[in-house]
Design a protein around this motif. Structure first.
Motif, PDB file in Angstrom:
ATOM      1  N   ALA A 346       0.838  -1.200   0.000  1.00  0.00           N
ATOM      2  CA  ALA A 346       0.000   0.000   0.000  1.00  0.00           C
ATOM      3  C   ALA A 346       0.874   1.252   0.000  1.00  0.00           C
ATOM      4  CB  ALA A 346      -0.922  -0.011   1.209  1.00  0.00           C
ATOM      5  N   PRO A 347       0.383   2.346  -0.582  1.00  0.00           N
ATOM      6  CA  PRO A 347       1.158   3.585  -0.568  1.00  0.00           C
ATOM      7  C   PRO A 347       1.387   4.073   0.861  1.00  0.00           C
ATOM      8  CG  PRO A 347      -0.715   3.734  -2.067  1.00  0.00           C
ATOM      9  CD  PRO A 347      -0.909   2.499  -1.266  1.00  0.00           C
ATOM     10  N   LYS A 348       2.345   4.923   1.009  1.00  0.00           N
ATOM     11  CA  LYS A 348       2.624   5.536   2.303  1.00  0.00           C
ATOM     12  C   LYS A 348       2.225   7.009   2.232  1.00  0.00           C
ATOM     13  CE  LYS A 348       6.381   2.491   3.834  1.00  0.00           C
ATOM     14  NZ  LYS A 348       6.137   1.480   2.798  1.00  0.00           N
ATOM     15  N   ILE A 349       1.386   7.408   3.182  1.00  0.00           N
ATOM     16  CA  ILE A 349       0.962   8.807   3.274  1.00  0.00           C
ATOM     17  C   ILE A 349       1.715   9.445   4.433  1.00  0.00           C
ATOM     18  CG2 ILE A 349      -0.967  10.391   3.589  1.00  0.00           C
ATOM     19  CD1 ILE A 349      -2.833   8.284   2.525  1.00  0.00           C
ATOM     20  N   SER A 350       2.399  10.520   4.156  1.00  0.00           N
ATOM     21  CA  SER A 350       3.181  11.193   5.192  1.00  0.00           C
ATOM     22  C   SER A 350       2.728  12.643   5.316  1.00  0.00           C
ATOM     23  CB  SER A 350       4.674  11.139   4.858  1.00  0.00           C
ATOM     24  OG  SER A 350       4.931  11.759   3.607  1.00  0.00           O
ATOM     25  N   SER A 351       2.879  13.165   6.515  1.00  0.00           N
ATOM     26  CA  SER A 351       2.479  14.538   6.787  1.00  0.00           C
ATOM     27  C   SER A 351       3.542  15.201   7.642  1.00  0.00           C
ATOM     28  CB  SER A 351       1.124  14.564   7.503  1.00  0.00           C
ATOM     29  OG  SER A 351       0.824  15.877   7.953  1.00  0.00           O
ATOM     30  N   VAL A 362      -0.804  22.212   6.337  1.00  0.00           N
ATOM     31  CA  VAL A 362      -0.443  20.792   6.341  1.00  0.00           C
ATOM     32  C   VAL A 362       0.168  20.441   4.994  1.00  0.00           C
ATOM     33  CG1 VAL A 362      -1.284  18.429   6.498  1.00  0.00           C
ATOM     34  CG2 VAL A 362      -2.229  20.185   8.004  1.00  0.00           C
ATOM     35  N   HIS A 363       1.386  19.945   5.036  1.00  0.00           N
ATOM     36  CA  HIS A 363       2.048  19.460   3.816  1.00  0.00           C
ATOM     37  C   HIS A 363       1.924  17.945   3.793  1.00  0.00           C
ATOM     38  CE1 HIS A 363       4.847  19.285   0.446  1.00  0.00           C
ATOM     39  NE2 HIS A 363       5.470  18.310   1.084  1.00  0.00           N
ATOM     40  N   LEU A 364       1.320  17.439   2.735  1.00  0.00           N
ATOM     41  CA  LEU A 364       1.011  16.011   2.648  1.00  0.00           C
ATOM     42  C   LEU A 364       1.724  15.393   1.453  1.00  0.00           C
ATOM     43  CD1 LEU A 364      -1.036  14.205   4.316  1.00  0.00           C
ATOM     44  CD2 LEU A 364      -2.493  14.334   2.323  1.00  0.00           C
ATOM     45  N   GLY A 365       2.219  14.171   1.636  1.00  0.00           N
ATOM     46  CA  GLY A 365       2.865  13.448   0.549  1.00  0.00           C
ATOM     47  C   GLY A 365       2.395  12.011   0.489  1.00  0.00           C
ATOM     48  N   VAL A 366       2.262  11.478  -0.729  1.00  0.00           N
ATOM     49  CA  VAL A 366       1.883  10.081  -0.939  1.00  0.00           C
ATOM     50  C   VAL A 366       2.890   9.478  -1.903  1.00  0.00           C
ATOM     51  CG1 VAL A 366       0.060   8.472  -1.594  1.00  0.00           C
ATOM     52  CG2 VAL A 366      -0.545  10.738  -0.705  1.00  0.00           C
ATOM     53  N   GLU A 367       3.437   8.305  -1.549  1.00  0.00           N
ATOM     54  CA  GLU A 367       4.415   7.672  -2.424  1.00  0.00           C
ATOM     55  C   GLU A 367       4.235   6.161  -2.418  1.00  0.00           C
ATOM     56  OE1 GLU A 367       8.274   8.653  -1.041  1.00  0.00           O
ATOM     57  OE2 GLU A 367       8.015   7.753   0.935  1.00  0.00           O
ATOM     58  N   THR A 368       4.686   5.526  -3.483  1.00  0.00           N
ATOM     59  CA  THR A 368       4.625   4.070  -3.611  1.00  0.00           C
ATOM     60  C   THR A 368       5.866   3.595  -4.338  1.00  0.00           C
ATOM     61  OG1 THR A 368       3.242   2.213  -4.307  1.00  0.00           O
ATOM     62  CG2 THR A 368       3.393   4.076  -5.818  1.00  0.00           C
ATOM     63  N   ASP A 369       6.022   2.290  -4.425  1.00  0.00           N
ATOM     64  CA  ASP A 369       7.156   1.717  -5.145  1.00  0.00           C
ATOM     65  C   ASP A 369       7.099   2.158  -6.606  1.00  0.00           C
ATOM     66  OD1 ASP A 369       8.674  -0.405  -6.741  1.00  0.00           O
ATOM     67  OD2 ASP A 369       9.130  -1.006  -4.685  1.00  0.00           O
ATOM     68  N   SER A 370       8.250   2.448  -7.173  1.00  0.00           N
ATOM     69  CA  SER A 370       8.301   2.950  -8.553  1.00  0.00           C
ATOM     70  C   SER A 370       7.760   1.943  -9.560  1.00  0.00           C
ATOM     71  CB  SER A 370       9.737   3.331  -8.913  1.00  0.00           C
ATOM     72  OG  SER A 370      10.603   2.203  -8.775  1.00  0.00           O
ATOM     73  N   LYS A 371       7.683   0.645  -9.168  1.00  0.00           N
ATOM     74  CA  LYS A 371       7.146  -0.372 -10.083  1.00  0.00           C
ATOM     75  C   LYS A 371       5.629  -0.272 -10.197  1.00  0.00           C
ATOM     76  CE  LYS A 371       8.863  -3.587  -7.593  1.00  0.00           C
ATOM     77  NZ  LYS A 371       9.229  -4.928  -7.042  1.00  0.00           N
ATOM     78  N   PHE A 418      -2.250  22.064   2.332  1.00  0.00           N
ATOM     79  CA  PHE A 418      -3.599  22.421   2.743  1.00  0.00           C
ATOM     80  C   PHE A 418      -3.510  23.565   3.741  1.00  0.00           C
ATOM     81  CE2 PHE A 418      -3.504  18.009   1.520  1.00  0.00           C
ATOM     82  CZ  PHE A 418      -4.635  17.853   0.742  1.00  0.00           C
ATOM     83  N   SER A 419      -4.327  24.608   3.522  1.00  0.00           N
ATOM     84  CA  SER A 419      -4.267  25.812   4.348  1.00  0.00           C
ATOM     85  C   SER A 419      -5.541  25.972   5.161  1.00  0.00           C
ATOM     86  CB  SER A 419      -4.069  27.058   3.470  1.00  0.00           C
ATOM     87  OG  SER A 419      -2.895  26.935   2.700  1.00  0.00           O
ATOM     88  N   PRO A 420      -5.442  26.609   6.349  1.00  0.00           N
ATOM     89  CA  PRO A 420      -6.639  26.836   7.164  1.00  0.00           C
ATOM     90  C   PRO A 420      -7.524  27.914   6.570  1.00  0.00           C
ATOM     91  CG  PRO A 420      -4.708  27.825   8.182  1.00  0.00           C
ATOM     92  CD  PRO A 420      -4.216  27.049   7.009  1.00  0.00           C
ATOM     93  N   ASN A 421      -8.737  27.983   7.087  1.00  0.00           N
ATOM     94  CA  ASN A 421      -9.726  28.959   6.641  1.00  0.00           C
ATOM     95  C   ASN A 421     -10.245  29.689   7.871  1.00  0.00           C
ATOM     96  OD1 ASN A 421     -12.198  30.244   5.848  1.00  0.00           O
ATOM     97  ND2 ASN A 421     -12.318  28.884   4.078  1.00  0.00           N
ATOM     98  N   ASP A 422     -10.233  31.028   7.842  1.00  0.00           N
ATOM     99  CA  ASP A 422     -10.664  31.798   9.009  1.00  0.00           C
ATOM    100  C   ASP A 422     -12.142  31.614   9.321  1.00  0.00           C
ATOM    101  OD1 ASP A 422      -8.135  32.758   9.362  1.00  0.00           O
ATOM    102  OD2 ASP A 422      -8.482  34.644   8.300  1.00  0.00           O
ATOM    103  N   ALA A 423     -12.902  31.068   8.377  1.00  0.00           N
ATOM    104  CA  ALA A 423     -14.339  30.887   8.613  1.00  0.00           C
ATOM    105  C   ALA A 423     -14.613  29.757   9.597  1.00  0.00           C
ATOM    106  CB  ALA A 423     -15.063  30.612   7.293  1.00  0.00           C
ATOM    107  N   GLY A 424     -13.656  28.881   9.813  1.00  0.00           N
ATOM    108  CA  GLY A 424     -13.865  27.761  10.732  1.00  0.00           C
ATOM    109  C   GLY A 424     -12.923  26.623  10.422  1.00  0.00           C
ATOM    110  N   ALA A 425     -13.249  25.465  10.962  1.00  0.00           N
ATOM    111  CA  ALA A 425     -12.408  24.282  10.780  1.00  0.00           C
ATOM    112  C   ALA A 425     -12.723  23.608   9.448  1.00  0.00           C
ATOM    113  CB  ALA A 425     -12.619  23.306  11.933  1.00  0.00           C
TER     114      ALA A 425
END
Length: 702
Positions: A346-351, A362-371, A418-425
């Motif tokens: 399965a891919p790996k999701i990192s934050s 939030v900086h998010l990355g998703v990676e998997t095997d190059s194959k 991903f950036s926050p929004n002053d309107a709420g969560a």
């Protein structure tokens, strides 16, 4: 007696070989396996090597005290099981294998997957016919055979072309973990061939040997003369032949029958898109194929055969295929198969942050095997305006939010900010999977709330996993302010007493503090808030300064450095030992509305002391008390006091004193308790550099 002697000999061999059992190949036990299981286990052993197998369930010598194994059997035992298996080989040697596992039965009563568990609970096995659908409930995770990863329950199937009969171990467990059940799936071929094998008075052995089985017939091969052969014949199967026969009582017009022996074919192997390995006879279209059933006989004939496994499973081996031409058996051909439908890793999701509730980008990355190919889906941002209702139950519901369409991304991986929004969560959910040529991995997901504005404090909370969210509020105000200072503007909801430490707490982010339930800010002896180029707003709060015990310099509760302080509908009580002031403002802004304040000290007390600041007080009641006391002391800047009740109790005191400041005092009520009151006492003093405007104020002096 003979049986007893043989058993004794075997037992002796078992004992002699036990110490050197590592010299033998391990016994292939398909099921059970080490672990703790919630159901009784089916014993399945691969007996393809021949010989005799024995087993015991209490660790004793299986040959001497156990049971003979000739087919899969349910081990009707729970608790701790000490399974021992012995294999007596045809050459008289033996090998053994020991395995311990535990059974603590659980029928999963009341669970949504209870009906599924009941299918194998009493037998340990589920029968499956290729081509049908086998469903594992989505409330369960499962793992097939020797797969490394658990996958979410789903509909599973094997191609109807499949002719492999296998015992496939499967483990299931609830999504949240806990108990595990292990059972065996017995796969059967899909019966859909033609049952029309033809019996003829010749038998083909090893493709090249013809055995004549009916001595009442005469035969000929190709253009040879008729004869009554007594011996087997070998022929060249690189080319076709015709074998004819008729009654030995040869007469003109006698019926002649024959069969064609075409050239020995080759079997081609194809890999289908779904991962099925398909076998097809190359060349002569008269050929059909078959595999032996459990009766060890050929019956169904197929134009093509397949080998397939469930998603998440793999199988490697050799399949013996019987070849028929015009329904006449020709011989066997061995074909190999290697099917791997285990999903890729399965891919790996990192934050760049840990947890679920982020306060910043939030900086998010998703990676998997190059194959592998990588597919990612991201939900639309879900705005949560009422963050007060975010709890563990709401978070669990949020995690069911649907994501968008999966899109293939570059093999190098996927990144996003991903950036926050002053309107709420904002709630986000990301899913990803890897895919190889045949299968795809389990879908992995990552979800989070990004909210840099809303914070929660609850003095009664445990503080465990505190992130300032409604579900996990702070119970330590210092930690809370440390995180608030990482943001730009926040709203802090407080429940209970927020006790400040015996030191200065610096505030560099704009912060509005609200009362969520009996909220109070408690200042200890050395407590102080330094508002540095920021704005602090207190709404409907109690503010309490504990009595100091040391003769120190003036310790302001709030120290403003180019900052702003607003008190709205608050109750403030400050009790100092010798000297004390509540607010010390340097080039700041102070707003006090609808607030009641009481400041007490022995030597000197004041409510506000300011330099070049703007002060506005309205609709409030403020009392100060000390030997020398003043409510407002302003050097330069502006002071607006409207509709307030201002009282000073002192030997020497004033309501306000202005030095080079501009003051506007309207509709106030002044009360001054001074023991030796002079008629010349000025309650609001302004030096010659000040500008003072007074209108409709009322004086009460004692």
């Amino acid at each position: 007696m003979e049986r007893s002697i043989r058993k004794l000999v075997v037992c002796t061999i078992f004992l002699l070989c036990a110490a050197g059992s590592e010299l033998f190949a391990k016994i292939n036990v398909i099921n059970p396996a080490k672990g703790i299981w919630a159901n009784k286990q089916m014993l399945v052993i691969d007996t393809s090597e021949g010989g005799e197998y024995y087993y015991s369930i209490d660790g004793s010598n299986p040959v001497e005290f156990g049971f003979f194994y000739d087919r899969p059997v349910l081990l009707d035992v729970d608790g701790e099981v000490n399974l021992t298996i012995s294999h007596v080989l045809p050459n008289g040697s033996s090998e053994s294998e020991n395995m311990r596992y535990s059974v603590h039965t659980d029928k999963a009563f009341g669970k949504p997957y209870a009906d599924f568990i009941s299918q194998f609970y009493d037998s340990g096995v589920i029968n499956y016919t290729s081509g049908s659908v086998f469903t594992i409930p989505s409330e369960l995770n499962f793992k097939m055979n020797n797969s490394q990863e658990f996958m979410r329950g789903m509909d599973l199937s094997i191609s109807e072309k499949n002719v492999l009969s296998r015992y496939v171990p499967c483990i299931v467990r609830p999504l949240e973990g806990g108990k595990s059940w292990r059972f065996v799936i017995k796969t059967f071929p899909h019966v859909a061939g033609l049952n029309n094998t033809r019996k003829v008075p010749v038998k083909i052995e090893d493709w090249e040997t013809i055995v004549f089985t009916d001595q009442n017939l005469i035969y000929k091969i190709d253009d040879e003369y008729w004869s009554s052969p007594q011996e087997n014949r070998r022929i060249d199967r690189s080319r076709p032949h015709i074998v004819s026969w008729q009654s030995i009582d040869f007469q003109k017009g006698s019926a002649i029958d024959f069969c064609i022996l075409p050239a020995k074919p080759q079997i081609k192997t194809y890999l289908e898109k779904d991962g099925t390995t398909t076998f097809v006879v190359a060349g002569d279209s008269s050929y059909t194929m078959s595999v032996k059933g459990e009766n060890n006989r050929y019956s169904e004939l197929f134009s093509q055969l397949g080998a397939d496994v469930f998603y998440g499973d793999n199988a490697t081996g050799t399949l013996k295929i019987g070849l028929f031409s015009s329904s006449v058996y020709q011989g066997e051909i061995d074909v190999s198969y290697n099917i791997d439908k285990r999903g890729p890793e399965a891919p790996k999701i990192s934050s760049d942050f840990e947890g679920f509730y982020s306060r910043r980008n939030v900086h998010l990355g998703v990676e998997t095997d190059s194959k592998n190919r990588l597919f990612v889906a991201v939900s639309r941002p879900l705005l949560i305006k009422d963050v007060t209702k975010i709890n563990d139950e709401v978070i669990a519901a949020l995690k069911h939010t649907a994501v968008g369409t999966f899109k293939e991304v570059e093999s190098e991986g996927y990144t996003n900010d991903f950036s926050p929004n002053d309107a709420g969560a904002l709630f986000y959910k990301i899913q990803a999977y890897s895919q190889n040529e045949i299968t795809k991995s389990q879908i992995v997901e990552y979800s989070f709330i990004i909210d840099s504005y809303n914070y929660f404090f609850d003095a009664a909370s445990s503080g465990k996993n505190a992130d300032g969210s409604a579900a996990h509020p702070y119970n330590n105000i210092k930690e809370c302010f440390e995180d608030i200072n990482k943001c730009t503007s926040v709203r802090l909801r407080i429940k209970g007493n927020a006790v400040f430490p015996d030191s200065e707490v610096r505030l560099v982010a704009d912060c509005e503090i609200l009362n969520e339930g009996n909220a109070a800010l408690i200042f200890k002896e050395g407590s102080s808030i330094n508002i540095d180029k920021a704005a602090l707003s207190l709404n409907n709060l109690r503010v309490q300064k504990e009595r100091t015990t040391t003769e120190s310099a003036i310790l302001p509760l709030f120290c403003l450095n180019n900052g702003t302080l607003e008190l709205k509908n608050c109750e403030l009580s400050a009790d100092f030992d010798k000297n004390g002031t509540v607010i010390d403002a340097n080039q700041g802004v102070v707003k006090v509305f609808d607030t009641i304040a009481s400041v007490n000290a022995v030597t000197y007390s004041s409510f506000i002391s300011s330099l070049n600041s703007y002060l506005i007080l309205k609709d409030s009641v403020i009392n100060t008390s000390a030997s020398t006391s003043v409510v407002i002391s302003a050097t330069q800047g502006n002071v607006d006091s409207i509709n307030n009740q201002l009282k000073v109790s002192a030997k020497t005191g004033r309501i306000a004193e202005l030095f080079g400041a501009k003051g506007d005092f309207e509709k106030n009520v002044y009360k001054c308790e001074v023991p030796q009151l002079s008629e010349k006492l000025v309650l609001v003093y302004a030096n010659k550099d000040s500008v003072l405007k007074e209108l409709d104020n009322t004086d009460y002096a004692d």
